[in-house]
Design a protein around this motif. Structure first.
Motif, short mmCIF file in Angstrom:
data_model
loop_
_atom_site.label_atom_id
_atom_site.label_comp_id
_atom_site.label_asym_id
_atom_site.label_seq_id
_atom_site.Cartn_x
_atom_site.Cartn_y
_atom_site.Cartn_z
N ILE A 1 0.80 -1.31 0.05
CA ILE A 1 -0.10 -0.07 0.04
C ILE A 1 0.80 1.16 -0.06
CG2 ILE A 1 -1.47 1.30 1.48
CD1 ILE A 1 -3.02 -1.41 2.33
N PRO A 2 1.94 1.53 0.83
CA PRO A 2 2.70 2.63 0.83
C PRO A 2 3.33 3.02 -0.55
CG PRO A 2 2.99 1.69 3.18
CD PRO A 2 2.21 0.46 1.98
N ALA A 3 3.95 1.82 -1.02
CA ALA A 3 4.71 2.02 -2.54
C ALA A 3 3.84 2.34 -3.41
CB ALA A 3 5.58 0.82 -2.56
N VAL A 4 2.56 1.95 -3.41
CA VAL A 4 1.56 1.92 -4.78
C VAL A 4 1.10 3.33 -4.28
CG1 VAL A 4 -0.53 1.35 -5.69
CG2 VAL A 4 1.20 -0.57 -4.98
N CYS A 5 0.84 3.96 -3.12
CA CYS A 5 0.32 5.24 -2.77
C CYS A 5 1.08 6.26 -3.41
CB CYS A 5 -0.17 5.49 -1.51
SG CYS A 5 -1.47 4.63 -0.98
N ALA A 6 2.63 5.99 -3.19
CA ALA A 6 3.57 7.00 -3.46
C ALA A 6 3.95 6.93 -5.19
CB ALA A 6 4.86 6.58 -2.63
N ALA A 7 3.54 5.94 -5.52
CA ALA A 7 4.00 5.82 -7.18
C ALA A 7 3.50 6.56 -8.07
CB ALA A 7 3.75 4.15 -7.48
N SER A 8 4.03 6.74 -9.32
CA SER A 8 3.21 7.50 -10.25
C SER A 8 2.01 7.00 -10.67
CB SER A 8 4.37 7.51 -11.64
OG SER A 8 5.58 8.32 -11.33
N PRO A 9 0.92 7.64 -11.39
CA PRO A 9 -0.09 6.99 -11.72
C PRO A 9 0.09 6.05 -12.97
CG PRO A 9 -0.46 9.51 -11.36
CD PRO A 9 1.09 9.07 -11.17
N GLY A 10 -1.00 5.13 -12.81
CA GLY A 10 -0.77 3.99 -14.09
C GLY A 10 -0.70 2.68 -13.34
N LEU A 11 -1.17 1.68 -14.21
CA LEU A 11 -0.82 0.30 -13.76
C LEU A 11 0.69 0.07 -13.66
CD1 LEU A 11 -3.10 -1.99 -16.26
CD2 LEU A 11 -2.60 -2.10 -13.90
N THR A 12 1.06 -0.78 -12.40
CA THR A 12 2.24 -0.89 -12.55
C THR A 12 2.57 -2.36 -11.84
OG1 THR A 12 4.27 0.01 -10.97
CG2 THR A 12 2.23 -0.32 -9.99
N HIS A 13 3.80 -2.53 -11.71
CA HIS A 13 4.24 -3.76 -11.51
C HIS A 13 5.54 -4.03 -10.76
CE1 HIS A 13 7.22 -3.70 -14.78
NE2 HIS A 13 6.18 -3.17 -15.58
N LEU A 14 6.08 -5.07 -10.24
CA LEU A 14 7.04 -5.06 -9.13
C LEU A 14 8.38 -4.65 -9.57
CD1 LEU A 14 8.01 -6.77 -6.58
CD2 LEU A 14 8.97 -8.44 -8.03
N SER A 15 8.73 -4.68 -10.69
CA SER A 15 9.82 -4.19 -11.34
C SER A 15 10.15 -2.74 -11.16
CB SER A 15 10.45 -4.80 -12.67
OG SER A 15 9.37 -4.55 -13.57
N GLU A 16 8.73 -2.08 -11.02
CA GLU A 16 8.72 -0.46 -11.10
C GLU A 16 8.40 0.01 -9.81
OE1 GLU A 16 6.47 0.23 -15.48
OE2 GLU A 16 5.38 0.32 -13.62
N LEU A 17 8.44 -0.94 -8.75
CA LEU A 17 8.17 -0.38 -7.33
C LEU A 17 9.19 -0.78 -6.31
CD1 LEU A 17 4.62 -1.78 -6.76
CD2 LEU A 17 5.15 0.69 -7.04
N PRO A 18 9.53 -0.04 -5.20
CA PRO A 18 10.63 -0.46 -4.37
C PRO A 18 10.41 -2.06 -3.99
CG PRO A 18 9.59 1.48 -3.78
CD PRO A 18 8.69 1.27 -4.74
N VAL A 19 11.54 -2.71 -4.07
CA VAL A 19 11.40 -3.95 -3.71
C VAL A 19 11.04 -4.43 -2.27
CG1 VAL A 19 12.74 -6.30 -3.26
CG2 VAL A 19 12.94 -4.99 -5.43
N ALA A 20 11.55 -3.20 -1.20
CA ALA A 20 11.40 -3.43 0.10
C ALA A 20 10.02 -3.00 0.54
CB ALA A 20 12.39 -2.27 0.72
N GLN A 21 8.93 -3.93 0.36
CA GLN A 21 7.68 -3.72 0.66
C GLN A 21 7.38 -4.73 1.80
OE1 GLN A 21 5.02 -4.71 -2.72
NE2 GLN A 21 6.32 -3.45 -3.96
N ALA A 22 7.87 -4.33 2.92
CA ALA A 22 7.79 -5.00 4.15
C ALA A 22 7.59 -4.34 5.47
CB ALA A 22 9.25 -5.88 4.55
N HIS A 23 6.78 -5.15 6.16
CA HIS A 23 6.37 -4.83 7.57
C HIS A 23 6.40 -5.55 8.62
CE1 HIS A 23 4.48 -1.50 10.21
NE2 HIS A 23 3.85 -2.73 10.76
N GLY A 24 6.76 -5.33 9.83
CA GLY A 24 6.87 -6.41 10.85
C GLY A 24 6.57 -5.71 12.17
N LEU A 25 5.95 -6.52 13.21
CA LEU A 25 5.66 -5.87 14.29
C LEU A 25 6.28 -6.89 15.41
CD1 LEU A 25 1.83 -4.93 14.25
CD2 LEU A 25 3.58 -3.47 14.37
N MET A 26 7.39 -6.46 15.92
CA MET A 26 7.97 -7.21 16.99
C MET A 26 6.77 -7.49 18.40
SD MET A 26 10.57 -8.23 15.50
CE MET A 26 11.49 -8.83 16.77
N SER A 27 6.93 -8.73 18.74
CA SER A 27 5.87 -8.97 19.72
C SER A 27 6.74 -9.36 21.19
CB SER A 27 4.95 -9.82 19.74
OG SER A 27 5.20 -11.02 19.43
#
Length: 356
Positions: free
Chosen positions: A330-356
């Motif tokens: 979601i954050p990467a897509v919201c920050a991307a340029s308009p249009g249909l996109t795919h993995l090679s056009e987005l930052p690879v680091a689409q990660a989120h973790g919650l340490m418990s």
């Protein structure tokens, strides 16, 4: 400031996406769509298995959700059997300026491969709303793009790429769509949806072409192959009961030919019990499933990825992972340029973790 998010659908994938959105710092759930009457009016927490009410209740009113002007909608509604209806939903959000991350319409994992009837209306809606759309999941998705790209980053030269999903689907309770699509429980002479001419290539041909484009090679031809295995005894599993003579395993592939040979191959081997199709490939010992990449080249590389473990069944883990692929983007897509996109056009680091 948190990104305002709508969850569209609360089925197998959607309920996990909904839970993730509710629990995720930086995301604010503002709406939920449900199509079934028994879900409309229920709190999002109840629909996702959480205890604390959110105050956000499910609706089937598309116009009310559009009026929220959310930053993003996570679209997980099953779309492959209702593409025109899903296309109408998605283009409405995009034209209204709401970005879309989706696990549906899997033909769009690599948009340059998708047919014009699907791609062009979405591109027009993105242009009208200044919005972005991204489709991904675990397969098609991760196993055919991020995983082989990671392996390729270790190679001096790649001669052949094999991507495999080898899974026992017996614990997956989805006979209506997955089971029927694969032909499970049917006589071997009944042709299921996946094996109709052109269907496999329309889905897994995109990842083949994405890898080819990344490597700078030309795909000369996409070929489909498939075979089935029929049960020799009654098989009872969570998905269904299969009688002797009915299909209990399916193997299929899309092969991308380069210089006259199958150089990039996306293959599935799916069973309803570990005893089915004993001559076909299996996951590593002790594992009920694997997403695997094997690269022949200099040096050769093999990566085996397993989801699940502990108390989480591997098929349930695959569904959770599919939802996570969308929500994490979601954050990467919201920050991307308009249009249909795919993995090679987005930052690879689409990660989120919650340490418990």
């Amino acid at each position: 400031m948190s990104l305002r998010v709508i969850q569209f659908a609360t089925g197998n994938v959607g309920r996990h996406a909904l839970r993730s959105i509710i629990n995720r710092p930086g995301l604010e759930l503002v709406g939920v769509h449900a199509s079934s009457p028994e879900k409309v009016g229920r709190d999002a927490a109840e629909l996702s298995g959480l205890e604390t009410p959110t105050g956000i209740v499910a609706t089937n009113d598309l116009e009310a959700l559009l009026a929220l002007k959310a930053d993003c909608v996570v679209y997980t509604s099953q779309a492959e059997t209702r593409p025109q209806a899903a296309l109408a939903d998605i283009t409405a959000f995009l034209a209204a300026g709401t970005n879309v991350v989706a696990t549906s319409l899997v033909w769009l994992v690599y948009p340059p491969h998708a047919d014009a009837w699907l791609r062009e209306p979405i591109e027009a809606a993105c242009a009208a709303g200044g919005s972005t759309m991204y489709v991904n999941g675990i397969d098609p998705g991760f196993s055919g793009d991020l995983l082989p790209l990671a392996a390729l980053s270790l190679t001096e030269r790649a001669d052949e790429i094999l991507v495999q999903e080898i899974f026992d689907y017996g614990s997956y309770e989805d006979a209506e769509f997955t089971g029927a699509s694969f032909g499970f429980g049917a006589p071997p002479d009944v042709v299921p949806t996946l094996f109709l001419p052109g269907v496999l290539a329309s889905i897994w041909g995109g990842p083949v072409r994405l890898l080819a484009d990344q490597l700078g090679v030309q795909i000369e031809e996409l070929r489909e192959r498939h075979e089935t295995w029929t049960a020799t005894r009654t098989i009872t599993c969570a998905m269904m009961t299969v009688e002797p003579g009915q299909v209990a395993a399916a193997r299929f592939a899309v092969e991308g030919f380069v210089r006259g040979r199958p150089a990039i191959v996306m293959e599935h081997v799916n069973r309803l019990t570990s005893q089915a199709a004993p001559e076909w490939p299996f996951p590593p010992e002790g594992r009920p499933g694997v997403h695997r990449v094997v690269i022949k080249g200099v040096p050769g590389v093999e990566i085996n990825t397993h989801v699940g473990g502990g108390r989480i069944d591997h098929n349930e883990a695959g569904v959770i992972a599919t939802a996570a692929k969308a929500v994490n983007a979601i954050p990467a897509v919201c920050a991307a340029s308009p249009g249909l996109t795919h993995l090679s056009e987005l930052p690879v680091a689409q990660a989120h973790g919650l340490m418990s």
